[in-house]
Enzyme design. Structure first.
Site, PDB file in Angstrom:
ATOM      1  N   SER A  43     -18.206 -11.090 -29.366  1.00  0.00           N
ATOM      2  CA  SER A  43     -19.083 -10.959 -28.398  1.00  0.00           C
ATOM      3  C   SER A  43     -20.020 -12.121 -28.031  1.00  0.00           C
ATOM      4  O   SER A  43     -20.487 -12.200 -26.985  1.00  0.00           O
ATOM      5  CB  SER A  43     -19.811  -9.579 -28.669  1.00  0.00           C
ATOM      6  N   LYS A  91     -26.950 -10.957 -30.872  1.00  0.00           N
ATOM      7  CA  LYS A  91     -27.083 -11.047 -29.435  1.00  0.00           C
ATOM      8  C   LYS A  91     -28.046 -11.922 -28.780  1.00  0.00           C
ATOM      9  O   LYS A  91     -28.790 -12.354 -29.541  1.00  0.00           O
ATOM     10  CB  LYS A  91     -27.353  -9.511 -28.703  1.00  0.00           C
TER      11      LYS A  91
END
Length: 176
Positions: A43, A91
């Protein structure tokens, strides 16, 4: 014989004193100041794990930097997953409270990030479980700020807080 037993006893006492001081100090440091973590998944590619599944970056996570929920757009942060509280995810911060962000696959095309929340996304769009899936994230879920890549040695570097130009908020709170 008695002399050797006395030495063992003194050694054991000194060891216990050191142990009972070192363990709480180490636990406090790892919980409040910094720790290391292995980054799994795709990711955050290409920023983290650019080699794909055959390599995992290890990053330094600074707890101290997020203690007052002071994050900036572009910071790479670790947070408790809003969908699975037993899992930590990593993230990039895209938008802060009050910002209006153009989403990528969220149910709403534009979202105003509510007070006390941030918008986070993975760098590898389409391969990331992020705010486009679960919406804005409460600042209370922040765990740490990723500051450096520690492993593998050829990737040692400071992680910069850079926001991709295409992910700039449509409107920031300062512009309102």
């Amino acid at each position: 014989m008695a002399q050797s037993q006395g030495w063992v006893k003194r050694y054991f006492k000194a060891f216990c004193k050191g142990f009972f001081v070192a363990v709480p100090v180490a636990v406090t440091f790892l919980d409040q100041v910094a720790c290391v973590a292995r980054v799994e998944g795709a990711s955050m590619q290409p920023s983290l794990n650019p080699g794909g599944s055959q390599s995992s970056d290890v990053v330094l996570l600074n707890h101290w930097k997020v203690r007052n929920f002071e994050v900036r757009r572009g910071d790479i942060v670790s947070l408790v997953s809003p969908k699975n509280p037993e899992q930590k995810i990593i993230k990039r911060v895209i938008a802060l409270e009050g910002d209006i962000v153009k989403t990528m696959g969220h149910k709403n095309r534009y979202v105003k990030v509510p007070r006390g929340h941030i918008w986070v996304e993975g760098d590898h769009h389409g391969h990331s479980f992020d705010s486009n899936s679960f919406g804005p994230v409460s600042l209370g879920l922040l765990h740490a700020h990723a500051t450096h890549i520690l492993w593998p040695p050829e990737r040692w570097q400071k992680l910069e807080s850079v926001l991709p130009p295409e992910r700039l908020p449509v409107q920031t709170e300062e512009e309102c």
